[in-house]
Write an enzyme that holds these catalytic residues in place. Structure first.
Site, PDB file in Angstrom:
ATOM      1  NE  ARG A  34     -30.698 -15.942  24.183  1.00  0.00           N
ATOM      2  CZ  ARG A  34     -30.480 -16.567  25.330  1.00  0.00           C
ATOM      3  NH1 ARG A  34     -29.672 -17.609  25.369  1.00  0.00           N
ATOM      4  NH2 ARG A  34     -31.063 -16.154  26.444  1.00  0.00           N
ATOM      5  CG  ASP A  77     -26.858 -25.880  24.278  1.00  0.00           C
ATOM      6  OD1 ASP A  77     -27.243 -27.067  24.228  1.00  0.00           O
ATOM      7  OD2 ASP A  77     -27.246 -25.065  25.138  1.00  0.00           O
ATOM      8  CD  GLU A  83     -33.358 -22.623  20.939  1.00  0.00           C
ATOM      9  OE1 GLU A  83     -33.646 -22.361  22.117  1.00  0.00           O
ATOM     10  OE2 GLU A  83     -32.214 -22.872  20.551  1.00  0.00           O
ATOM     11  CG  HIS A 120     -31.418 -23.490  24.736  1.00  0.00           C
ATOM     12  ND1 HIS A 120     -31.862 -22.452  23.958  1.00  0.00           N
ATOM     13  CD2 HIS A 120     -30.800 -22.911  25.792  1.00  0.00           C
ATOM     14  CE1 HIS A 120     -31.550 -21.299  24.518  1.00  0.00           C
ATOM     15  NE2 HIS A 120     -30.894 -21.549  25.647  1.00  0.00           N
TER      16      HIS A 120
END
Length: 339
Positions: free
Chosen positions: A233, A257, A262, A300
């Site tokens: 996260r 990632d 985001e 992500h």
């Protein structure tokens, strides 16, 4: 439940719409490619299926007066207002495991990409320069790799690292000593892991206790030139502290990632008067991180394999069918039963 409830699903990729539709045969389902949009959300929705790119807050609950159950297509659930769900008696059913190998492979790929300067190498050749000077990497063999979180994903990564002859140490707030017997790693304190690791990989949920766990204080304990991987996260890392650590060389490489903001990185047009100064600052810092030469950022994408997505849908549909039959399973609003 005699009458099958109306289900609305969001963020479903086109090539898997038919797969999900087939699994939901007999149900009235609306399948959307985009994340939840409050303006177009069907108020008659009784079951809501969503990925982590959809924020289910009070405004969503207020619109969906008939909502009876939420199926999140994820293990994590910090994108859903659990307090509001509990207050309204709406179960939130997650997917406890679906892609431990999938996400661990992505973490491993990021680690290898950092260690061998893969992104810079590919970029250089595509720009017409076929020259290896300045692209020297390092071996994983003999390095101390710290894994924070020994759940399903963390353990899968540890097993992969065994093949690279690395020295693996791990920290977990709730260590399972039996895992040490079956897997090649040693539990250590968080302080010891931070101080001794050449590479650190994060595999913990986002809770108040883990929010910004990689902050100034933690970074100062690490080796100079440490490499950090995060496929868990975004909120685990303080972006402002990370910018300074990248600039002064404390962090030699960062591959993530996930980002804390985001949603604003993907959709800057969503920044408005309701956006807090803290969110704007974090977003700005993460844009600096994205542009830094010693970082690799993926969107992500760690969960995103065909096999993992099908496992997500399989479990989510099982959750929905169990709910319809009056047997709620994988409800994260309820405490886990002790074995």
């Amino acid at each position: 439940m005699k009458n099958k409830p109306l289900a609305t699903f969001s963020s479903i990729v086109p090539d898997l719409k038919d797969y999900l539709r087939g699994k939901m045969r007999g149900y009235k389902s609306t399948i959307n490619e985009a994340p939840i949009d409050l303006k177009t959300l069907d108020p008659k929705t009784e079951i809501l299926g969503c990925f982590v790119d959809s924020h289910v807050d009070k405004s969503v609950f207020d619109k969906l007066k008939k909502l009876k159950m939420i199926a999140t297509f994820s293990t994590g659930y910090d994108h859903i207002d659990l307090k509001e769900a509990k207050r309204r008696g709406i179960p939130v059913c997650n997917v406890p495991t679906y892609g431990e190998n999938t996400v661990a492979q992505h973490a491993m790929a990021l680690m290898l990409a950092l260690s061998r300067k893969l992104f810079q190498s590919v970029k250089r050749v595509k720009e017409g320069v076929y020259d290896y000077h300045g692209l020297r990497g390092f071996d994983l063999k003999g390095k101390t790799i710290g894994v924070i979180g020994t759940g399903h994903i963390g353990i899968h990564l540890i097993d992969m690292l065994d093949g690279f002859e690395a020295n693996v140490v791990a920290y977990d707030a709730f260590p399972n000593k039996d895992l040490e017997k079956d897997h090649a790693f040693t539990y250590v304190s968080l302080d010891k892991l931070l101080k001794e690791s050449d590479i650190i990989s994060l595999h913990v949920p986002l809770f108040p206790t883990t929010y910004h766990m990689i902050n100034d204080k933690a970074l100062n304990k690490m080796k100079d030139g440490v490499h950090i991987i995060n496929t868990a996260r975004g909120g685990l890392i303080d972006p402002e502290a990370m910018v300074y650590a990248l600039e002064n060389g404390k962090v030699g490489g960062l591959a993530v990632d996930v980002l804390e903001e985001e949603n604003y990185i993907a959709h800057p047009e969503k920044i408005d008067k309701k956006t807090t100064p803290e969110e704007i600052r974090a977003s700005l810092m993460e844009n600096i991180i994205i542009d830094h030469p010693n970082t690799i950022i993926t969107p992500h994408n760690a969960f995103n394999s065909t096999e993992a997505l099908k496992r997500i849908f399989d479990t989510s549909v099982e959750n929905i069918k169990a709910f319809s039959a009056g047997e709620i399973q994988n409800d994260v609003t309820k405490p886990k039963k002790k074995k």
